[in-house]
Design a protein around this motif. Structure first.
Motif, PDB file in Angstrom:
ATOM      1  N   SER A 117       0.853  -1.189   0.000  1.00 20.70           N
ATOM      2  CA  SER A 117       0.000   0.000   0.000  1.00 20.70           C
ATOM      3  C   SER A 117       0.888   1.238   0.000  1.00 20.70           C
ATOM      4  CB  SER A 117      -0.900  -0.003   1.241  1.00 20.70           C
ATOM      5  OG  SER A 117      -1.675   1.175   1.281  1.00 20.70           O
ATOM      6  N   HIS A 118       0.736   2.083  -1.023  1.00 19.41           N
ATOM      7  CA  HIS A 118       1.603   3.243  -1.127  1.00 19.41           C
ATOM      8  C   HIS A 118       0.914   4.371  -1.878  1.00 19.41           C
ATOM      9  CE1 HIS A 118       2.137   1.066  -4.926  1.00 19.41           C
ATOM     10  NE2 HIS A 118       2.538   2.219  -5.452  1.00 19.41           N
ATOM     11  N   ASP A 119       1.431   5.568  -1.705  1.00 23.83           N
ATOM     12  CA  ASP A 119       0.860   6.753  -2.352  1.00 23.83           C
ATOM     13  C   ASP A 119       1.594   7.129  -3.636  1.00 23.83           C
ATOM     14  OD1 ASP A 119      -0.926   7.124  -0.144  1.00 23.83           O
ATOM     15  OD2 ASP A 119       0.736   8.013   0.971  1.00 23.83           O
ATOM     16  N   ALA A 120       2.874   6.756  -3.724  1.00 18.69           N
ATOM     17  CA  ALA A 120       3.652   7.131  -4.904  1.00 18.69           C
ATOM     18  C   ALA A 120       4.937   6.314  -4.970  1.00 18.69           C
ATOM     19  CB  ALA A 120       3.988   8.618  -4.876  1.00 18.69           C
ATOM     20  N   ILE A 121       5.532   6.330  -6.159  1.00 21.08           N
ATOM     21  CA  ILE A 121       6.851   5.733  -6.365  1.00 21.08           C
ATOM     22  C   ILE A 121       7.819   6.861  -6.699  1.00 21.08           C
ATOM     23  CG2 ILE A 121       8.278   4.347  -7.925  1.00 21.08           C
ATOM     24  CD1 ILE A 121       5.989   2.402  -8.207  1.00 21.08           C
ATOM     25  N   VAL A 122       8.917   6.926  -5.971  1.00 19.15           N
ATOM     26  CA  VAL A 122       9.960   7.923  -6.236  1.00 19.15           C
ATOM     27  C   VAL A 122      11.118   7.235  -6.945  1.00 19.15           C
ATOM     28  CG1 VAL A 122      11.632   9.498  -5.215  1.00 19.15           C
ATOM     29  CG2 VAL A 122       9.329   9.333  -4.246  1.00 19.15           C
ATOM     30  N   ILE A 123      11.432   7.711  -8.149  1.00 20.67           N
ATOM     31  CA  ILE A 123      12.561   7.152  -8.908  1.00 20.67           C
ATOM     32  C   ILE A 123      13.846   7.736  -8.344  1.00 20.67           C
ATOM     33  CG2 ILE A 123      13.646   6.913 -11.165  1.00 20.67           C
ATOM     34  CD1 ILE A 123      10.900   7.228 -12.444  1.00 20.67           C
ATOM     35  N   THR A 124      14.701   6.870  -7.803  1.00 16.81           N
ATOM     36  CA  THR A 124      15.932   7.329  -7.152  1.00 16.81           C
ATOM     37  C   THR A 124      17.186   6.926  -7.925  1.00 16.81           C
ATOM     38  OG1 THR A 124      15.827   5.352  -5.761  1.00 16.81           O
ATOM     39  CG2 THR A 124      14.960   7.388  -4.833  1.00 16.81           C
ATOM     40  N   SER A 125      17.020   6.617  -9.190  1.00 19.03           N
ATOM     41  CA  SER A 125      18.166   6.277 -10.034  1.00 19.03           C
ATOM     42  C   SER A 125      18.373   7.387 -11.058  1.00 19.03           C
ATOM     43  CB  SER A 125      17.939   4.947 -10.759  1.00 19.03           C
ATOM     44  OG  SER A 125      18.966   4.706 -11.705  1.00 19.03           O
ATOM     45  N   TYR A 126      19.576   7.955 -11.078  1.00 15.89           N
ATOM     46  CA  TYR A 126      19.894   8.997 -12.049  1.00 15.89           C
ATOM     47  C   TYR A 126      20.174   8.389 -13.415  1.00 15.89           C
ATOM     48  CZ  TYR A 126      22.407  12.866 -14.277  1.00 15.89           C
ATOM     49  OH  TYR A 126      22.814  13.838 -15.148  1.00 15.89           O
ATOM     50  N   THR A 127      20.961   7.315 -13.439  1.00 13.95           N
ATOM     51  CA  THR A 127      21.380   6.692 -14.692  1.00 13.95           C
ATOM     52  C   THR A 127      20.215   6.065 -15.440  1.00 13.95           C
ATOM     53  OG1 THR A 127      23.547   6.226 -13.723  1.00 13.95           O
ATOM     54  CG2 THR A 127      22.962   5.022 -15.728  1.00 13.95           C
ATOM     55  N   TYR A 128      19.325   5.408 -14.699  1.00 11.73           N
ATOM     56  CA  TYR A 128      18.246   4.655 -15.335  1.00 11.73           C
ATOM     57  C   TYR A 128      16.878   5.315 -15.163  1.00 11.73           C
ATOM     58  CZ  TYR A 128      21.863   1.073 -15.364  1.00 11.73           C
ATOM     59  OH  TYR A 128      23.043   0.383 -15.555  1.00 11.73           O
ATOM     60  N   GLU A 129      16.867   6.605 -14.880  1.00  9.55           N
ATOM     61  CA  GLU A 129      15.610   7.304 -14.626  1.00  9.55           C
ATOM     62  C   GLU A 129      14.616   7.153 -15.784  1.00  9.55           C
ATOM     63  OE1 GLU A 129      14.449  11.624 -12.867  1.00  9.55           O
ATOM     64  OE2 GLU A 129      15.676  11.631 -14.692  1.00  9.55           O
ATOM     65  N   ASP A 130      15.065   7.415 -17.012  1.00 14.92           N
ATOM     66  CA  ASP A 130      14.158   7.352 -18.166  1.00 14.92           C
ATOM     67  C   ASP A 130      13.662   5.933 -18.422  1.00 14.92           C
ATOM     68  OD1 ASP A 130      14.307  10.072 -18.620  1.00 14.92           O
ATOM     69  OD2 ASP A 130      15.962   9.905 -20.046  1.00 14.92           O
ATOM     70  N   SER A 131      14.546   4.962 -18.307  1.00 19.62           N
ATOM     71  CA  SER A 131      14.142   3.578 -18.559  1.00 19.62           C
ATOM     72  C   SER A 131      13.176   3.089 -17.480  1.00 19.62           C
ATOM     73  CB  SER A 131      15.361   2.652 -18.628  1.00 19.62           C
ATOM     74  OG  SER A 131      16.092   2.673 -17.422  1.00 19.62           O
ATOM     75  N   ILE A 132      13.337   3.543 -16.253  1.00 21.08           N
ATOM     76  CA  ILE A 132      12.414   3.168 -15.177  1.00 21.08           C
ATOM     77  C   ILE A 132      11.046   3.785 -15.426  1.00 21.08           C
ATOM     78  CG2 ILE A 132      11.888   3.552 -12.737  1.00 21.08           C
ATOM     79  CD1 ILE A 132      14.851   3.183 -12.140  1.00 21.08           C
ATOM     80  N   ARG A 133      11.051   5.048 -15.834  1.00 20.01           N
ATOM     81  CA  ARG A 133       9.776   5.718 -16.124  1.00 20.01           C
ATOM     82  C   ARG A 133       9.037   5.004 -17.253  1.00 20.01           C
ATOM     83  NH1 ARG A 133       8.732   9.511 -19.692  1.00 20.01           N
ATOM     84  NH2 ARG A 133      10.950   9.860 -20.098  1.00 20.01           N
ATOM     85  N   LYS A 134       9.761   4.618 -18.300  1.00 20.11           N
ATOM     86  CA  LYS A 134       9.137   3.900 -19.415  1.00 20.11           C
ATOM     87  C   LYS A 134       8.633   2.533 -18.970  1.00 20.11           C
ATOM     88  CE  LYS A 134      11.863   6.174 -23.016  1.00 20.11           C
ATOM     89  NZ  LYS A 134      12.912   6.011 -24.059  1.00 20.11           N
ATOM     90  N   ARG A 135       9.392   1.894 -18.086  1.00 19.88           N
ATOM     91  CA  ARG A 135       8.982   0.584 -17.594  1.00 19.88           C
ATOM     92  C   ARG A 135       7.681   0.677 -16.801  1.00 19.88           C
ATOM     93  NH1 ARG A 135      10.341  -4.510 -16.787  1.00 19.88           N
ATOM     94  NH2 ARG A 135      10.472  -5.452 -14.712  1.00 19.88           N
ATOM     95  N   LEU A 136       7.556   1.742 -16.028  1.00 17.04           N
ATOM     96  CA  LEU A 136       6.320   1.964 -15.266  1.00 17.04           C
ATOM     97  C   LEU A 136       5.146   2.235 -16.212  1.00 17.04           C
ATOM     98  CD1 LEU A 136       7.732   4.128 -12.337  1.00 17.04           C
ATOM     99  CD2 LEU A 136       6.763   1.823 -12.146  1.00 17.04           C
ATOM    100  N   GLU A 137       5.406   2.963 -17.290  1.00 14.41           N
ATOM    101  CA  GLU A 137       4.364   3.227 -18.287  1.00 14.41           C
ATOM    102  C   GLU A 137       3.916   1.927 -18.946  1.00 14.41           C
ATOM    103  OE1 GLU A 137       5.925   5.988 -21.071  1.00 14.41           O
ATOM    104  OE2 GLU A 137       5.806   7.725 -19.722  1.00 14.41           O
ATOM    105  N   GLU A 138       4.873   1.058 -19.245  1.00 15.77           N
ATOM    106  CA  GLU A 138       4.577  -0.204 -19.919  1.00 15.77           C
ATOM    107  C   GLU A 138       3.676  -1.112 -19.087  1.00 15.77           C
ATOM    108  OE1 GLU A 138       8.400  -1.801 -20.708  1.00 15.77           O
ATOM    109  OE2 GLU A 138       8.823  -0.479 -22.419  1.00 15.77           O
ATOM    110  N   VAL A 139       3.824  -1.070 -17.775  1.00 17.97           N
ATOM    111  CA  VAL A 139       2.986  -1.922 -16.914  1.00 17.97           C
ATOM    112  C   VAL A 139       1.704  -1.219 -16.504  1.00 17.97           C
ATOM    113  CG1 VAL A 139       4.983  -3.189 -16.047  1.00 17.97           C
ATOM    114  CG2 VAL A 139       4.151  -1.183 -14.786  1.00 17.97           C
ATOM    115  N   GLY A 140       1.483  -0.012 -17.030  1.00 20.03           N
ATOM    116  CA  GLY A 140       0.244   0.700 -16.772  1.00 20.03           C
ATOM    117  C   GLY A 140       0.165   1.386 -15.426  1.00 20.03           C
TER     118      GLY A 140
END
Length: 213
Positions: A178-201
């Protein structure tokens, strides 16, 4: 190697002469059988420069050389060398603490904004140095109303391990927390993590980028 991290692996600043001195004295204290080649690797310097450093430290009375044979030399730190090493260590630590204070202030500001925006239970995506630093700040700042419920990382070797009492999970396990948000804490993989989150909806309004500014 029984020493502090290799200086060539330090990314944020160029090692000073004093830091090299600290590293060499520390390594000699722990490893009398060390070689100039090994010291060169540790401080990322040419072996010829290590010889210059060693001669200087010996002249100042910080170390002595014990010749076992014509090819084998042991280096021993003296009481003056230990005093010098401890002085350098405290000075270095003081500088690091000033940098940590600056980073801590920025992280506290970031976390405070999360709280103001109604986020409380947070998942951190990226179980690296940034996440560890954020967890340290939260641990030291009891007044922050932020609760880290877990860490996400795509590295299979990290999953199911514990970082500062927090379990590292895969993206597939997010629904269990149970959570309110996900904070991306990777500088190198920030864009790929964001895209991965988009892919899983995953809801994009609940994705926060630490490095977004």
């Amino acid at each position: 190697m029984k020493t502090i991290k290799l200086l060539k692996d330090i990314k944020f600043f160029t090692p000073t002469t004093e830091l090299k001195e600290l590293t060499i004295l520390q390594h000699i204290e722990n490893n009398e059988d060390t070689t100039q080649k090994e010291l060169a690797e540790i401080v990322n310097a040419a072996p010829s420069m290590i010889n210059v450093y060693i001669n200087d430290y010996e002249e100042k009375g910080y170390i002595i050389r014990e010749y076992i044979s014509s090819k084998i030399v042991k280096y021993k730190i003296t009481s003056d060398g230990i005093r010098r090493k401890n002085f350098l260590l405290i000075t270095y630590l003081h500088e690091l603490m000033k940098l940590y204070k600056l980073a801590k202030e920025n992280i506290e500001k970031f976390l405070g904004n999360l709280e103001k925006n109604g986020y409380k239970n947070i998942l951190l995506y990226g179980a690296g140095e940034v996440a560890e630093t954020i967890l340290s700040v939260i641990r030291d700042k009891e007044t922050l109303g932020i609760n880290i419920v877990g860490l996400i990382d795509d590295d299979l070797s990290l999953q199911n391990k514990i970082l500062m009492e927090y379990k590292i999970i895969s993206l597939k396990e997010v629904e269990k927390y149970s959570h309110d948000a996900i904070v991306i804490t990777s500088y190198t993989y920030e864009d790929s993590i964001r895209k991965r989150l988009e892919e899983v909806g995953y809801d994009s309004t609940k994705v926060i980028r630490f490095f977004q500014g």
